[in-house]
Write an enzyme that holds these catalytic residues in place. Structure first.
Site, PDB file in Angstrom:
ATOM      1  N   ARG A  16       0.881  -1.317  -0.027  1.00  0.00           N
ATOM      2  CA  ARG A  16       0.128   0.001  -0.025  1.00  0.00           C
ATOM      3  C   ARG A  16       0.931   1.194   0.123  1.00  0.00           C
ATOM      4  O   ARG A  16       0.646   2.242   0.635  1.00  0.00           O
ATOM      5  CB  ARG A  16      -0.975  -0.073   1.276  1.00  0.00           C
ATOM      6  CG  ARG A  16      -2.266  -1.057   0.984  1.00  0.00           C
ATOM      7  CD  ARG A  16      -2.843  -0.870   2.387  1.00  0.00           C
ATOM      8  NE  ARG A  16      -2.195  -1.292   3.624  1.00  0.00           N
ATOM      9  CZ  ARG A  16      -2.497  -1.247   4.775  1.00  0.00           C
ATOM     10  NH1 ARG A  16      -3.840  -0.713   5.040  1.00  0.00           N
ATOM     11  NH2 ARG A  16      -1.990  -1.487   5.795  1.00  0.00           N
ATOM     12  N   LYS A 125     -20.580   3.914  -6.885  1.00  0.00           N
ATOM     13  CA  LYS A 125     -19.569   2.868  -7.286  1.00  0.00           C
ATOM     14  C   LYS A 125     -19.628   2.619  -8.690  1.00  0.00           C
ATOM     15  O   LYS A 125     -20.334   3.006  -9.403  1.00  0.00           O
ATOM     16  CB  LYS A 125     -20.489   1.550  -6.553  1.00  0.00           C
ATOM     17  CG  LYS A 125     -20.810   1.652  -5.084  1.00  0.00           C
ATOM     18  CD  LYS A 125     -19.309   1.245  -4.441  1.00  0.00           C
ATOM     19  CE  LYS A 125     -19.626   0.938  -3.005  1.00  0.00           C
ATOM     20  NZ  LYS A 125     -20.521   0.078  -2.591  1.00  0.00           N
ATOM     21  N   ILE A 447     -23.141   6.525  12.459  1.00  0.00           N
ATOM     22  CA  ILE A 447     -23.494   5.320  11.706  1.00  0.00           C
ATOM     23  C   ILE A 447     -22.848   4.170  12.330  1.00  0.00           C
ATOM     24  O   ILE A 447     -23.247   2.941  12.277  1.00  0.00           O
ATOM     25  CB  ILE A 447     -23.167   5.556  10.255  1.00  0.00           C
ATOM     26  CG1 ILE A 447     -23.853   6.768   9.728  1.00  0.00           C
ATOM     27  CG2 ILE A 447     -22.927   4.318   9.473  1.00  0.00           C
ATOM     28  CD1 ILE A 447     -25.257   6.362   9.397  1.00  0.00           C
ATOM     29  N   TRP A 577     -18.709  -8.093  -0.486  1.00  0.00           N
ATOM     30  CA  TRP A 577     -17.397  -7.265  -0.289  1.00  0.00           C
ATOM     31  C   TRP A 577     -16.272  -8.566   0.009  1.00  0.00           C
ATOM     32  O   TRP A 577     -15.458  -8.279   0.788  1.00  0.00           O
ATOM     33  CB  TRP A 577     -17.333  -6.400   0.836  1.00  0.00           C
ATOM     34  CG  TRP A 577     -17.850  -4.826   0.301  1.00  0.00           C
ATOM     35  CD1 TRP A 577     -18.626  -4.630  -0.887  1.00  0.00           C
ATOM     36  CD2 TRP A 577     -18.278  -3.871   1.126  1.00  0.00           C
ATOM     37  NE1 TRP A 577     -19.022  -3.432  -0.839  1.00  0.00           N
ATOM     38  CE2 TRP A 577     -18.947  -2.858   0.250  1.00  0.00           C
ATOM     39  CE3 TRP A 577     -18.011  -3.335   2.413  1.00  0.00           C
ATOM     40  CZ2 TRP A 577     -19.337  -1.458   0.736  1.00  0.00           C
ATOM     41  CZ3 TRP A 577     -18.381  -2.369   2.804  1.00  0.00           C
ATOM     42  CH2 TRP A 577     -19.078  -1.171   1.962  1.00  0.00           C
ATOM     43  N   HIS A 710     -16.349  11.385   4.239  1.00  0.00           N
ATOM     44  CA  HIS A 710     -15.222  11.099   3.425  1.00  0.00           C
ATOM     45  C   HIS A 710     -14.437  12.026   3.077  1.00  0.00           C
ATOM     46  O   HIS A 710     -13.581  12.048   2.128  1.00  0.00           O
ATOM     47  CB  HIS A 710     -15.868   9.987   2.092  1.00  0.00           C
ATOM     48  CG  HIS A 710     -16.056   8.802   2.359  1.00  0.00           C
ATOM     49  ND1 HIS A 710     -17.641   8.774   2.844  1.00  0.00           N
ATOM     50  CD2 HIS A 710     -15.679   7.657   2.444  1.00  0.00           C
ATOM     51  CE1 HIS A 710     -17.955   7.317   3.003  1.00  0.00           C
ATOM     52  NE2 HIS A 710     -16.947   6.725   2.661  1.00  0.00           N
ATOM     53  N   CYS A 742     -21.685   8.302   6.860  1.00  0.00           N
ATOM     54  CA  CYS A 742     -20.923   6.884   7.037  1.00  0.00           C
ATOM     55  C   CYS A 742     -20.448   6.772   8.291  1.00  0.00           C
ATOM     56  O   CYS A 742     -20.288   7.855   9.036  1.00  0.00           O
ATOM     57  CB  CYS A 742     -20.167   6.835   6.007  1.00  0.00           C
ATOM     58  SG  CYS A 742     -19.816   5.036   5.341  1.00  0.00           S
TER      59      CYS A 742
END
Length: 771
Positions: A16, A125, A447, A577, A710, A742
């Site tokens: 990563r 998405k 959330i 997922w 986000h 979220c």
């Protein structure tokens, strides 16, 4: 000679590295030059990987710092006002990241002219994957032109290392179909303005020495809206004429072309790529429709899942294309970009050896591509050892008794229609829940997760290394949970959450506690930007050996008199997922997971948890691309959610959460899930998603997310109150909840605490106004 080709490669690096470089840049710990150097290193390593695997057509231009759709739009000047772009020259990194994440008011943004209030573009998405793209925001005032020669730059970068790559562009029609107009017009109406910019990009690539350019048009595998067919004809007639010496490979994926096959076959391109993993049945029709002078790229290796290829079956498909007269014009490739699978299986030393023999990640998949190309050219004898290895792995999988659990099969057989229905209709449940919970109008909740800080991650790492005893680890988690509950009480959150400090990931945490799941250590896949996930592998029947969340939810409830919300991940999202097995139908896997979640729901209720949230952010993601295929999916997806949720008493309130999805076309199915409360993203889309709930009389309660978690920016109380006012114009206030859009796992406490305080203040302001 058959060409081994690739459509796209993972961007994030084996450990990563892209995530590390991005976050260091955002936090001011590295320079722009440092970030760009790290990106160049990742691209060089990717080219070397693909060359070593035996790939001849190596993609370039598929790399993006944040998102390829966003960076394509920026390269062509499709940049809305208010992000610091002057209208001339390439967009700065400050503008790019403000579009992706919203403005933070930092020095680089001020220098670039990015206003402090700039909000991030809507995110959704990428077709039916868990990759998120930024939705371009268009208007008639835009004048598209080529501002950033990113594709020529990437091509020359490969040339400098002795590699002639195949540039990849998101095609103009798909780019526009994936975008939105902010002035009410049709995105496709901008095509005549956009085509000269695309033509210039192709001419520059031809001048740089490119022989092939890959034009990705994934929308051809979906239902096309009115005007799209004419747009495709116009686009590719123009582009073919722009650079006549350049061969265009039209790449389609994620499904079959079906009624769009004649259109695709008629376009003046040199080659057509077919996804023969998702739609193997389209091969014969394509062989009949394509002119014999056309190149055919066969997507025979699964770019969406981690199972190794049945080389013998794939080779047989390729032989059919060869026999139909394409023998000298064949390419073998993955079904789609390998962006959606982990990089390398070599790092996974902890997997069960028998399971590992059945897997292939990006590097291994490219070796399969090269083997198939060689086998087609030189005959099966040239790859006999690989074919025998493939046969053994498949036979071993079929014979593995661990795949099937008789107890799970018996539970599936015993499911009744009554198990998929709540005991009473929503109005009766709502009265019972109101009496039990005693909540104010516009109740405030979260959330689920609170920040996974460096302290939390360090605790988890110390436990994994054996440097801390489990009891001491749990004591620290209890302290963090108690602090979070106390803080929520102090600021006025009506329904607190425990924060999920014990959880590594909303799918992985549950999968680690369910039979039938396996996990990687380095199997990371990009979700968006620097956000990466390591999807589990569902390899056998799923069941729940023991309770998974009750201990922490019950502990958190013991700390407060307010109703604590228990948090679970729903069966559809667990399936979507994960990398799922392919030997049984997806519906059956989902039902197995639903029964496991049902057991957990009932245990939470028995422990006194009054509100249980079953998150289904991937519900829309699983929707087939074709409208004709959707009814069956929605039938079993709704049934699986209801199977998980419907065992509780009327007074137990069931919530669900969905994010970054379009709901208009499935709103009736969302209502059929019969959750008492649904929370959804509405901040980035500026309440646009609530239109679905206005056009359809949604009967239950809704929490429109009014804080975009986000983005690192902290919205003001008035900003959130404004969104809530708009929500009350569409949804009765007595059925509205107030929440972020979220979970806050990826945010910092310095952002979360003021934003949540503003959220509570906004709710109180609206209560006063409504009173």
């Amino acid at each position: 000679m058959t060409i081994a080709a690739n459509l796209g490669y993972p961007r994030i690096g084996p450990r990563r590295e892209l995530k590390t470089a991005l976050e260091a840049f955002w936090e001011g710990r590295s320079s722009e030059a440092g970030l760009l150097a790290a990106a160049a290193g990742l691209r060089a390593a990717a080219r070397a990987d693909q060359l070593a695997a035996g790939v001849s057509h190596i993609p370039s231009g598929d790399f993006a710092l944040y998102d390829h759709v966003l960076e394509t739009a920026c390269a062509f000047g499709l940049i809305p006002e208010g992000y610091g772009w002057s209208g001339e020259g390439p967009a700065s990194l400050a503008t790019l990241f403000a579009l992706a994440r919203g403005a933070r008011g930092g020095e680089a943004e001020r220098a670039a002219g990015v206003p402090p209030g700039a909000v991030a573009l809507e995110m959704t998405k990428w077709f039916d994957t868990n990759y998120h793209y930024l939705v371009p925001r268009l208007s008639a005032a835009m004048r598209p032109r080529l501002l950033d020669h990113r594709w020529a730059r990437a091509f020359r970068e490969g040339l400098a290392h002795g590699q002639r790559t195949r540039p990849v562009l998101l095609g103009p029609v798909s780019l526009l179909l994936l975008a939105k107009r902010e002035d009410g017009g049709r995105p496709l109406d901008l095509l005549p303005l956009l085509l000269p910019a695309y033509a210039e990009a192709l001419r520059i690539l031809a001048e740089a020495g490119a022989a092939w350019v890959q034009m990705d048009e994934p929308c051809l595998a979906a239902d096309l809206p009115p005007g799209a067919e004419a747009a495709y004809l116009q686009a590719y007639q123009n582009l073919a004429a722009a650079a006549p010496g350049l061969d265009l490979m039209l790449a389609t994926y994620f499904g079959g072309l079906e009624e769009n096959l004649p259109l695709a076959a008629s376009l003046p391109v040199a080659g057509l790529h077919l996804d023969l993993v998702r739609a193997p049945g389209q091969l014969d029709a394509a062989l009949a429709a394509l002119p014999r002078g056309r190149w055919l790229s066969l997507g025979l290796v699964d770019g969406r899942n981690v199972w190794r290829t049945d080389l013998r079956a794939a080779l047989a498909l390729a032989r059919r294309a060869e026999a139909a007269g394409f023998g000298r014009r064949l390419m073998i490739a993955p079904s789609c970009s390998l962006l959606h699978v982990p990089l390398s299986l070599a790092q996974e030393t902890g997997l069960d050896p028998a399971l590992k023999r059945r897997l292939a990640f990006a590097r291994e998949k490219l070796r399969e591509v090269a083997l198939l190309a060689r086998g087609l050219d030189e005959g099966e004898g040239a790859i006999a050892a690989a074919l025998e290895e493939s046969d053994r792995a498949l036979a071993e999988a079929r014979a593995d008794a661990r795949l099937h659990d008789p107890a799970v099969a018996a539970r599936i057989a015993a499911i009744t229609p009554e198990m998929e229905r709540r005991r009473s209709p929503y109005p009766e449940r709502a009265r019972a829940q109101a009496a039990r919970l005693g909540l104010p109008r516009l109740p405030v909740t979260a959330i689920g997760s609170w920040p996974q800080t460096a302290e939390v991650r360090a605790l988890r790492a110390r436990l994994a290394r054996g440097e801390i005893e489990p009891a001491a680890y749990e004591a620290e988690l209890e302290r963090l949970t108690a602090e979070a509950v106390r803080w929520q009480e102090e600021i006025g959150v009506d329904v607190p959450v425990h924060g999920e400090f014990e959880r590594n990931d909303m799918v992985k945490y549950f999968g680690e506690r369910l039979a039938g799941f396996a996990f990687t250590k380095h199997g990371w896949v990009q979700s968006y930007g620097s956000r990466c996930v390591a999807p589990p592998i569902i390899w056998a029947d799923v069941s729940r050996p023991a309770p998974m969340t009750v201990r922490w939810s019950a502990y958190a409830q013991s700390l407060t008199d307010r109703p604590m919300k228990g948090m679970l991940t729903g069966p559809v999202t667990m399936l979507q997922w994960s990398f799922a097995r392919t030997d049984i139908p997806r519906e059956r896997i989902c039902r197995q997971i639903a029964l496991a979640i049902r057991d957990e729901v009932l245990d939470l209720e028995a422990a006194g948890i009054p509100i249980i949230q079953i998150d289904e952010p991937a519900f829309r993601e699983g929707l087939p691309l074709r409208a004709a295929d959707r009814a069956d999916y929605l039938r079993w997806a709704v049934a699986c959610f209801r199977l998980a949720a419907s065992g509780v008493r009327d007074e137990t309130q069931i919530h669900t959460h969905m994010c970054y999805s379009e709901f208009n076309d499935i709103i009736e199915s969302i209502a059929a899930m019969d959750a008492d409360v649904i929370s959804i993203e509405t901040a980035r889309s500026d309440m646009e998603l609530l239109q679905a709930f206005l056009d359809f009389d949604y009967p239950n309660e809704i929490g429109p997310g009014v804080w975009d978690i986000h983005s690192p920016r902290v919205p003001t109380a008035e900003e959130m109150a404004g969104l809530l006012r708009r929500a009350t114009n569409r949804i009765p206030a007595e059925r509205l909840w107030v929440n972020p859009d979220c979970g806050c796992k990826t945010r910092r406490w310095a952002e979360v605490k003021p934003a949540m305080a503003n959220l509570v203040a906004a709710a109180r302001r609206l209560r006063a106004e409504l009173a």
